[in-house]
Design an enzyme around this catalytic site. Structure first.
Site, PDB file in Angstrom:
ATOM      1  N   SER A 183      23.274 -70.649  50.693  1.00 50.52           N
ATOM      2  CA  SER A 183      23.109 -70.341  49.267  1.00 50.52           C
ATOM      3  C   SER A 183      23.269 -68.836  49.061  1.00 50.52           C
ATOM      4  O   SER A 183      24.346 -68.301  49.302  1.00 50.52           O
ATOM      5  CB  SER A 183      21.743 -70.847  48.777  1.00 50.52           C
ATOM      6  OG  SER A 183      21.582 -70.609  47.402  1.00 50.52           O
ATOM      7  N   HIS A 210      25.836 -73.284  47.476  1.00 48.95           N
ATOM      8  CA  HIS A 210      25.370 -73.349  46.087  1.00 48.95           C
ATOM      9  C   HIS A 210      26.242 -72.428  45.245  1.00 48.95           C
ATOM     10  O   HIS A 210      26.217 -71.208  45.402  1.00 48.95           O
ATOM     11  CB  HIS A 210      23.908 -72.901  45.982  1.00 48.95           C
ATOM     12  CG  HIS A 210      22.950 -73.787  46.715  1.00 48.95           C
ATOM     13  ND1 HIS A 210      21.649 -73.425  46.956  1.00 48.95           N
ATOM     14  CD2 HIS A 210      23.096 -75.023  47.255  1.00 48.95           C
ATOM     15  CE1 HIS A 210      21.030 -74.403  47.608  1.00 48.95           C
ATOM     16  NE2 HIS A 210      21.899 -75.383  47.807  1.00 48.95           N
ATOM     17  N   ASP A 305      16.608 -75.994  50.695  1.00 47.32           N
ATOM     18  CA  ASP A 305      17.649 -77.019  50.733  1.00 47.32           C
ATOM     19  C   ASP A 305      18.250 -77.075  52.132  1.00 47.32           C
ATOM     20  O   ASP A 305      18.600 -76.041  52.709  1.00 47.32           O
ATOM     21  CB  ASP A 305      18.728 -76.703  49.693  1.00 47.32           C
ATOM     22  CG  ASP A 305      19.745 -77.822  49.543  1.00 47.32           C
ATOM     23  OD1 ASP A 305      19.386 -78.984  49.825  1.00 47.32           O
ATOM     24  OD2 ASP A 305      20.884 -77.529  49.136  1.00 47.32           O
TER      25      ASP A 305
END
Length: 361
Positions: A183, A210, A305
């Site tokens: 991310s 992301h 995540d």
């Protein structure tokens, strides 16, 4: 003490808005503003902030040029504000290449479902970036009030050796794919890892970053131009093949489906899904589709995540590597892997490429 921030934008209205949002958090203090890149360089020299927010398009000196100068003189986290267009994506990727740390959409309606959520997201990003500078030991002013969303540093990276699989792990020479999730800080991290792989790399690669929908085509194109392996945005029906990296499209989910050949399915997100794309969703789909015969790597990023997907993979014998604290822009996602006891190896960013080549080539 509060994190010290400088806000840079040529729009007086936008500057005032960002200042108001950030100053509403008692852990953040906006100590200065600038209306163009040249002013920004001077203000940063004078005030030595923990974090800078920066617009891209400005008169006198644009944001990308300012980022390059600031990072050359006194590196610090810089959060770019971007338009979610193709041109905005390319400019933002240029800013990240110049040294910027992260980005957010300039229109709040594109940042979150409502304005309050967008404000929370902005403050959260600034706090995370400020902590990353503190962790690196480059600044002593700030002391954030809330450390619960940010993990403590991980153990030092292990030496670059042939990894030893955990008991019950699938042999490395039996693996069928490499999965990478990331991310904040991911665009630069992925570039670093993938540039080190030869065109003959024997595994298919799946990338989950992301990123907004308008950014992933430009990002895949950029990686493809920089790397020896093929990199492209994934599409439904794609078949996994060695030496080809497929990037999950922004705003959607990348699912692996087994059968005669392992294929990609791109689909909408289940209701309530936070990350689009989600590392957990792709990792979990590999448990069945690839029988966990994968190496899953979790790189820099905010949040957790990838942890639950890695847990499911690891439970079936997959291998899991994580990035260390010192080389992570934000040590959230890798920390979640390490603290859960899921990491077989912990590497500095620069060591992933050589380690992958050593193991698989």
């Amino acid at each position: 003490m509060a994190l010290r921030v400088v806000v840079v934008d040529d729009s007086g209205f936008f500057r005032r808005r960002i200042v108001e949002i950030l100053n509403a958090d008692i852990g953040i203090e906006v100590v200065g503003t600038a209306s163009n890149g040249r002013e920004a360089i001077e203000v940063v020299r004078k005030l030595d902030p923990d974090v800078v927010t920066m617009d891209i398009e400005m008169p006198v000196m644009d944001g990308i040029s300012a980022v390059r100068r600031i990072m050359a003189e006194s590196p610090r986290p810089i959060l770019m504000f971007s338009t979610l267009t193709t041109e905005g994506a390319k400019a933002t990727l240029d800013a990240l290449d110049a040294g910027a740390t992260d980005f957010l959409p300039k229109r709040f309606s594109e940042m979150a479902k409502d304005e309050d959520s967008a404000k929370i997201l902005l403050r959260r990003r600034v706090r995370a970036l400020g902590r990353s500078r503190m962790r690196a030991g480059t600044h002593q002013h700030a002391e954030p009030r809330d450390r619960t969303a940010f993990a403590e540093p991980a153990p030092a990276a292990r030496p670059l050796l042939q990894p030893r699989p955990a008991a019950g792990a699938i042999p490395l020479n039996s693996l069928r794919a490499l999965l990478i999730g990331t991310s904040t800080g991911g665009p630069v991290a992925l570039q670093e890892v993938l540039k080190g792989l030869p065109s003959s790399f024997p595994l298919p690669i799946l990338l989950v970053q992301h990123m907004p929908a308008s950014f992933t085509p430009a990002f895949a194109e950029r990686l493809n131009g920089l790397c020896q392996i093929e990199v492209r945005e994934a599409a439904s029906g794609d078949v996994l093949k060695p030496g080809c990296a497929l990037l999950a499209p922004g705003g959607l989910q990348m699912i692996l489906e087994g059968g005669g050949q392992t294929r990609i399915r791109i689909q909408e997100s289940p209701p309530g899904t936070i990350y689009k794309p989600s590392v957990d969703i792709t990792f979990n789909s590999a448990v069945t589709a690839l029988k966990s015969q994968v190496l899953a790597i979790v790189l820099t990023g905010m949040g957790a995540d990838g942890r639950e997907g890695a847990r499911a993979l690891k439970g079936q014998g997959a291998h899991v590597w994580a990035q260390d604290a010192a080389s992570s822009v934000v040590f959230g996602m890798p920390a979640a892997i390490i603290e859960a006891g899921l990491a077989d190896q912990v590497y500095s960013l620069k060591d992933f490429g050589p380690a992958l080549v050593k193991v698989f080539c």
